[in-house]
Design a protein around this motif. Structure first.
Motif, PDB file in Angstrom:
ATOM      1  N   UNK A 196     -17.548   6.236  10.242  1.00 49.35           N
ATOM      2  CA  UNK A 196     -16.527   5.099  10.641  1.00 49.35           C
ATOM      3  C   UNK A 196     -15.358   5.243   9.993  1.00 49.35           C
ATOM      4  N   UNK A 197     -14.609   4.236  10.291  1.00 47.15           N
ATOM      5  CA  UNK A 197     -13.251   4.041   9.754  1.00 47.15           C
ATOM      6  C   UNK A 197     -13.197   4.097   8.134  1.00 47.15           C
ATOM      7  N   UNK A 198     -14.006   3.580   7.540  1.00 44.76           N
ATOM      8  CA  UNK A 198     -14.064   3.431   6.158  1.00 44.76           C
ATOM      9  C   UNK A 198     -14.255   4.529   5.351  1.00 44.76           C
ATOM     10  N   UNK A 199     -14.961   5.281   5.915  1.00 42.65           N
ATOM     11  CA  UNK A 199     -15.353   6.781   5.212  1.00 42.65           C
ATOM     12  C   UNK A 199     -14.271   7.654   5.608  1.00 42.65           C
ATOM     13  N   UNK A 200     -13.684   7.470   6.748  1.00 39.98           N
ATOM     14  CA  UNK A 200     -12.299   8.315   6.892  1.00 39.98           C
ATOM     15  C   UNK A 200     -11.050   7.884   5.923  1.00 39.98           C
ATOM     16  N   UNK A 201     -11.006   6.460   5.708  1.00 40.81           N
ATOM     17  CA  UNK A 201     -10.056   6.059   4.789  1.00 40.81           C
ATOM     18  C   UNK A 201     -10.426   6.617   3.421  1.00 40.81           C
ATOM     19  N   UNK A 202     -11.765   6.541   2.850  1.00 33.83           N
ATOM     20  CA  UNK A 202     -12.050   6.935   1.632  1.00 33.83           C
ATOM     21  C   UNK A 202     -11.793   8.400   1.556  1.00 33.83           C
ATOM     22  N   UNK A 203     -12.079   9.115   2.305  1.00 39.59           N
ATOM     23  CA  UNK A 203     -11.684  10.703   2.407  1.00 39.59           C
ATOM     24  C   UNK A 203     -10.176  10.939   2.302  1.00 39.59           C
ATOM     25  N   UNK A 204      -9.269  10.146   3.126  1.00 38.72           N
ATOM     26  CA  UNK A 204      -7.922  10.250   3.306  1.00 38.72           C
ATOM     27  C   UNK A 204      -7.399  10.168   1.947  1.00 38.72           C
ATOM     28  N   UNK A 205      -7.997   8.840   1.353  1.00 39.88           N
ATOM     29  CA  UNK A 205      -7.390   8.554  -0.037  1.00 39.88           C
ATOM     30  C   UNK A 205      -7.511   9.434  -1.106  1.00 39.88           C
ATOM     31  N   UNK A 206      -8.657  10.072  -1.121  1.00 40.83           N
ATOM     32  CA  UNK A 206      -9.114  11.316  -2.078  1.00 40.83           C
ATOM     33  C   UNK A 206      -8.343  12.399  -1.647  1.00 40.83           C
ATOM     34  N   UNK A 207      -7.912  12.749  -0.486  1.00 41.35           N
ATOM     35  CA  UNK A 207      -7.076  13.932  -0.362  1.00 41.35           C
ATOM     36  C   UNK A 207      -5.440  13.612  -0.362  1.00 41.35           C
ATOM     37  N   UNK A 208      -5.151  12.314  -0.438  1.00 43.49           N
ATOM     38  CA  UNK A 208      -3.900  11.821  -0.502  1.00 43.49           C
ATOM     39  C   UNK A 208      -3.145  12.090   0.802  1.00 43.49           C
ATOM     40  N   UNK A 209      -4.081  11.788   1.994  1.00 45.05           N
ATOM     41  CA  UNK A 209      -3.235  11.972   3.503  1.00 45.05           C
ATOM     42  C   UNK A 209      -2.789  10.831   3.906  1.00 45.05           C
ATOM     43  N   UNK A 253       1.001  -1.080  -0.103  1.00 48.33           N
ATOM     44  CA  UNK A 253      -0.058   0.067   0.171  1.00 48.33           C
ATOM     45  C   UNK A 253       0.846   1.219  -0.045  1.00 48.33           C
ATOM     46  N   UNK A 254       2.102   1.297   0.711  1.00 56.95           N
ATOM     47  CA  UNK A 254       2.863   2.255   0.476  1.00 56.95           C
ATOM     48  C   UNK A 254       3.105   2.946  -0.757  1.00 56.95           C
ATOM     49  N   UNK A 255       3.689   1.623  -1.408  1.00 59.53           N
ATOM     50  CA  UNK A 255       4.501   2.228  -2.725  1.00 59.53           C
ATOM     51  C   UNK A 255       3.152   2.541  -3.795  1.00 59.53           C
ATOM     52  N   UNK A 256       1.996   1.760  -3.599  1.00 64.07           N
ATOM     53  CA  UNK A 256       0.736   2.013  -4.538  1.00 64.07           C
ATOM     54  C   UNK A 256       0.088   3.429  -4.364  1.00 64.07           C
ATOM     55  N   UNK A 257       0.007   3.925  -3.035  1.00 62.50           N
ATOM     56  CA  UNK A 257      -0.525   5.301  -2.879  1.00 62.50           C
ATOM     57  C   UNK A 257       0.615   6.375  -3.188  1.00 62.50           C
ATOM     58  N   UNK A 258       1.872   5.965  -3.357  1.00 63.26           N
ATOM     59  CA  UNK A 258       2.878   7.066  -3.763  1.00 63.26           C
ATOM     60  C   UNK A 258       2.654   7.157  -5.379  1.00 63.26           C
ATOM     61  N   UNK A 259       1.922   6.353  -5.975  1.00 62.03           N
ATOM     62  CA  UNK A 259       2.055   6.306  -7.509  1.00 62.03           C
ATOM     63  C   UNK A 259       0.723   7.332  -7.775  1.00 62.03           C
ATOM     64  N   UNK A 260      -0.186   7.675  -6.733  1.00 62.96           N
ATOM     65  CA  UNK A 260      -1.066   8.595  -6.858  1.00 62.96           C
ATOM     66  C   UNK A 260      -0.531  10.091  -7.202  1.00 62.96           C
ATOM     67  N   UNK A 261       0.709  10.371  -6.948  1.00 64.98           N
ATOM     68  CA  UNK A 261       1.283  11.499  -7.075  1.00 64.98           C
ATOM     69  C   UNK A 261       1.608  12.413  -5.608  1.00 64.98           C
ATOM     70  N   UNK A 262       2.194  13.554  -6.010  1.00 67.00           N
ATOM     71  CA  UNK A 262       2.796  14.370  -4.851  1.00 67.00           C
ATOM     72  C   UNK A 262       1.739  15.044  -4.134  1.00 67.00           C
ATOM     73  N   UNK A 263       1.175  14.987  -2.687  1.00 65.96           N
ATOM     74  CA  UNK A 263      -0.099  15.544  -2.113  1.00 65.96           C
ATOM     75  C   UNK A 263       0.026  16.775  -1.915  1.00 65.96           C
TER      76      UNK A 263
END
Length: 305
Positions: A256-269, A23-33
């Motif tokens: 819940x945690x799922x919604x937080x993760x989705x928002x964080x993923x969209x925000x590249x947090x 997951x560390x390397x995959x989310x880095x492919x989304x670009x510089x946050x």
């Protein structure tokens, strides 16, 4: 037995390590946050200074090494958006996710077990064919699509239930139904196949020949032996429900945690995403670990294979 437990513990550690690394390397492919946290007209010097402050100017292998060293100590860093501790943010949301997951699990069992029992007892009948079709449909429908259909039907058209949010039991109904759909189909199918196998046993034939009522044969003699593998499936499915809650919580705005993760993923947090992935992987791995150890305790042949 101790050697088996140590071996499985090592496997859990490896799974967590691989999950975090992937997951560390995959989310880095989304670009510089960094560009998301500054105004669109921010000068390049300010962007570079902000990247340096967050540590994104360093080589990727350096960032990865520091992340792993921190994760081993339970430190996933602070949220890039709120500057709060990332793991604490996820832990604060997990009670709502557990509430949704356990409610869905209970609802799944209440619906699936009777369907599976009746389908097995009335094998090849119209009732059985309907039950099988229901299980296939339940496993085929995407959860986000089913959630939108339920919102349209029960919230928009009938106005019986709220479209989303949290805070009361009435807000839990639609997301729990959506999350339970896949598990209902899975449990019902598994119960049917297990029940069919049990109903062929000699002691069931003996009970029938002795005049034992059908309801007692199904509920006492057959169901008792059917529940043993079902309990194992339930333990493993809890991890699946926690993972599936990510999409369902986003659809219904469940806090819940799922919604937080989705928002964080969209925000590249990234720190929050990594903390959430770790927690889901940890819970799922522990559930598998507990089930495997219990099986090895009950059946010594497992730990010698």
């Amino acid at each position: 037995m101790l050697d088996y437990v140590i071996k499985r513990t090592g496997q859990v550690v490896i799974v967590l390590f691989l999950a975090l690394t992937t997951v560390f390397f995959i989310i880095r492919l989304s670009g510089d946050p960094t560009a998301l946290f500054l105004p669109p007209d921010a000068p390049r010097e300010q962007l570079e200074e902000f990247r340096k402050k967050l540590g994104f100017d360093r080589p990727l292998y350096v960032q990865y090494t520091e992340f792993i060293m921190g994760a081993v100590q339970g430190d996933f860093g602070n949220s890039l958006r709120t500057r709060e501790d990332a793991l604490k943010m996820v832990l604060d949301r997990i009670p709502a996710t557990f509430q949704l997951a356990f409610t869905s699990l209970g609802l799944s069992l209440l619906i699936a077990i009777p369907i599976g029992i009746l389908s097995a007892y009335k094998r090849n009948s119209l009732l059985d064919q309907t039950g099988v079709a229901f299980t296939v449909l339940g496993q085929a429908l995407p959860s986000f699509w089913l959630g939108l259909i339920l919102i349209y039907l029960f919230a928009v058209q009938l106005k019986w239930l709220p479209t989303g949010g949290g805070g009361s039991l009435i807000h839990l109904i639609l997301p729990a139904m959506t999350l339970a759909a896949y598990s209902v189909a899975r449990f019902a199918r598994f119960t049917r196949s297990t029940m069919l196998d049990v109903l062929r046993k000699d002691y069931i034939r003996t009970a029938k020949a002795s005049g034992v009522p059908t309801y007692k044969i199904l509920s006492v003699y057959a169901l008792k032996n059917t529940l043993i593998p079902i309990i194992t499936l339930v333990a493993l499915d809890l991890g699946v429900l926690l993972g599936g809650a990510v999409i369902v919580e986003a659809v219904f705005s469940w806090p819940g945690m799922g919604r937080l993760l989705m928002q964080s993923l969209l925000n590249r947090d990234f720190p929050v995403v990594m903390a959430g992935v770790f927690l889901i992987a940890f819970i799922y791995s522990v559930m598998n670990f507990v089930v495997d150890v219990l099986y090895a305790y009950v059946n010594p042949q497992i730990r010698f294979k």
